[in-house]
Structures are given as C-alpha cells and as structure tokens.
Motif scaffolding. Sequence first.
Motif, PDB file in Angstrom:
ATOM      1  N   ILE A 161       0.841  -1.207   0.000  1.00 56.90           N
ATOM      2  CA  ILE A 161       0.000   0.000   0.000  1.00 56.90           C
ATOM      3  C   ILE A 161       0.875   1.255   0.000  1.00 56.90           C
ATOM      4  O   ILE A 161       0.632   2.198  -0.766  1.00 56.90           O
ATOM      5  CB  ILE A 161      -0.960  -0.013   1.205  1.00 56.90           C
ATOM      6  CG1 ILE A 161      -2.017  -1.100   1.020  1.00 56.90           C
ATOM      7  CG2 ILE A 161      -1.613   1.347   1.409  1.00 56.90           C
ATOM      8  CD1 ILE A 161      -2.850  -1.369   2.259  1.00 56.90           C
ATOM      9  N   ILE A 162       1.898   1.265   0.839  1.00 60.46           N
ATOM     10  CA  ILE A 162       2.786   2.429   0.899  1.00 60.46           C
ATOM     11  C   ILE A 162       3.521   2.611  -0.424  1.00 60.46           C
ATOM     12  O   ILE A 162       3.652   3.735  -0.930  1.00 60.46           O
ATOM     13  CB  ILE A 162       3.779   2.291   2.074  1.00 60.46           C
ATOM     14  CG1 ILE A 162       3.033   2.421   3.401  1.00 60.46           C
ATOM     15  CG2 ILE A 162       4.899   3.332   1.976  1.00 60.46           C
ATOM     16  CD1 ILE A 162       3.874   2.086   4.612  1.00 60.46           C
ATOM     17  N   TYR A 163       3.994   1.510  -1.007  1.00 60.33           N
ATOM     18  CA  TYR A 163       4.698   1.584  -2.290  1.00 60.33           C
ATOM     19  C   TYR A 163       3.768   2.134  -3.376  1.00 60.33           C
ATOM     20  O   TYR A 163       4.152   3.011  -4.153  1.00 60.33           O
ATOM     21  CB  TYR A 163       5.225   0.207  -2.697  1.00 60.33           C
ATOM     22  CG  TYR A 163       5.986   0.216  -3.991  1.00 60.33           C
ATOM     23  CD1 TYR A 163       7.310   0.615  -4.036  1.00 60.33           C
ATOM     24  CD2 TYR A 163       5.360  -0.161  -5.172  1.00 60.33           C
ATOM     25  CE1 TYR A 163       8.007   0.633  -5.234  1.00 60.33           C
ATOM     26  CE2 TYR A 163       6.041  -0.144  -6.372  1.00 60.33           C
ATOM     27  CZ  TYR A 163       7.374   0.248  -6.396  1.00 60.33           C
ATOM     28  OH  TYR A 163       8.057   0.271  -7.585  1.00 60.33           O
ATOM     29  N   TYR A 164       2.529   1.655  -3.431  1.00 65.07           N
ATOM     30  CA  TYR A 164       1.578   2.089  -4.446  1.00 65.07           C
ATOM     31  C   TYR A 164       1.239   3.574  -4.278  1.00 65.07           C
ATOM     32  O   TYR A 164       1.191   4.327  -5.249  1.00 65.07           O
ATOM     33  CB  TYR A 164       0.310   1.239  -4.390  1.00 65.07           C
ATOM     34  CG  TYR A 164      -0.724   1.634  -5.403  1.00 65.07           C
ATOM     35  CD1 TYR A 164      -0.525   1.374  -6.763  1.00 65.07           C
ATOM     36  CD2 TYR A 164      -1.892   2.271  -5.019  1.00 65.07           C
ATOM     37  CE1 TYR A 164      -1.461   1.740  -7.700  1.00 65.07           C
ATOM     38  CE2 TYR A 164      -2.838   2.651  -5.953  1.00 65.07           C
ATOM     39  CZ  TYR A 164      -2.621   2.385  -7.294  1.00 65.07           C
ATOM     40  OH  TYR A 164      -3.553   2.760  -8.222  1.00 65.07           O
ATOM     41  N   ARG A 165       1.005   4.007  -3.036  1.00 68.28           N
ATOM     42  CA  ARG A 165       0.705   5.429  -2.778  1.00 68.28           C
ATOM     43  C   ARG A 165       1.877   6.310  -3.166  1.00 68.28           C
ATOM     44  O   ARG A 165       1.682   7.376  -3.762  1.00 68.28           O
ATOM     45  CB  ARG A 165       0.340   5.635  -1.310  1.00 68.28           C
ATOM     46  CG  ARG A 165      -1.034   5.093  -0.965  1.00 68.28           C
ATOM     47  CD  ARG A 165      -1.399   5.309   0.480  1.00 68.28           C
ATOM     48  NE  ARG A 165      -1.390   6.723   0.813  1.00 68.28           N
ATOM     49  CZ  ARG A 165      -1.165   7.198   2.026  1.00 68.28           C
ATOM     50  NH1 ARG A 165      -0.942   6.373   3.026  1.00 68.28           N
ATOM     51  NH2 ARG A 165      -1.191   8.484   2.258  1.00 68.28           N
TER      52      ARG A 165
END
Length: 181
Positions: A161-165
């Motif tokens: 999730i952090i990588y995608y954001r």
Amino acid sequence: NISEKRRSDILVSPLSQIYQRKVAIMKTRLKKLFFGGIGGIFIGLFFSMIVSYFYHPAYLPLHPLSPIGHFFLSQHVHVSLIMLYCLLIWFIMGAVFRWSGSFFQRDWSILRSVVSHYGVMILTFALLANLAGFFPREKILSLTLTAVGEFTLIYLVISGIIYYRTYRKIQKINSCLSSKS
C-alpha cells in the motif's frame, strides 16, 4: 596576544557548532527511541491484558504457560518483578521497532531498506515475543511460526500500500512537471 586569541576563537567556534549539532541530533534520536519504547510498553500492556483475561483469572503480564511464565511462577517470583521484566522487554521491542524505521531515511535502495527493516522487525518480534511470554510452552513453535506468517502477510500488505501510494504521488508530480515544461 589578541590575534592568537582570535585565531583560537575562529578554530574553536566551528568545532563547537559541529559538536552542538551532533548533540542535538543525538538527543532527537534518543527521544524517538524513548517514545518508541513507551509505545511498546502500552502495546505490550494492552496485549497482556487480553491474554491474561482469557488464560488466567488474576492479571499476569505474560502467559502463565509460556516458558518464561512457567519459570517465573515455579520460582515464586513476585508479580511486580514479573511486570518489571515485561515492561523492559516491551520497551526494548518498541525502541527497536522505532529505530528500524531509520532504515528508510538512509541513502539505501528501496529494496535494501525494506529487506533490512523486515529482517530486524521479524527477528526482534520472534525473539522478544517469546521472551515476553506471548506463547504457551506446548504450542510455542506452531504459534511462533503462525505469528511470523501473519506478521509477514501484514507487512507485505502495508508495504504494498505504501509503495503504491508513493508511486502514485511520484507519477502525479512527474505529470505536473511535464505539463509545466
């Protein structure tokens, strides 16, 4: 005589400024570790209350059937000393978790940061969870492996999730920059 004094002031002043900056950085890091440790204490206390509610009629800060719980109870260690031991373990766990976040502030690749962070987190969690008496003795291996699996799954989801954001933010910044050019 005056010129010698001025020369020493010129040399000492930058050195003392560097020293003061290093001291300020060290104080900031120690504060972060301290508050990470305090957070670890609160989280450990919360989980110990849940475990104690289900497995022991009176409050005990660790699982009574864990190896460390069995040791403390067989030696008739006072509950306040058991609590002090658990507070220390929870503090260390919180401080190490807080410290491991600094891997992302270093000049490392994303992969190296994530792998290092995960390695420190999982080793700390597995070791200190057993030292904190989270798991009963007869199921210690299966529960530790289950907890490691759950930890890994949650870690992967949060990292994804952090990588995608972050990827979306970078794409947005790049598109704004390319439209201004």
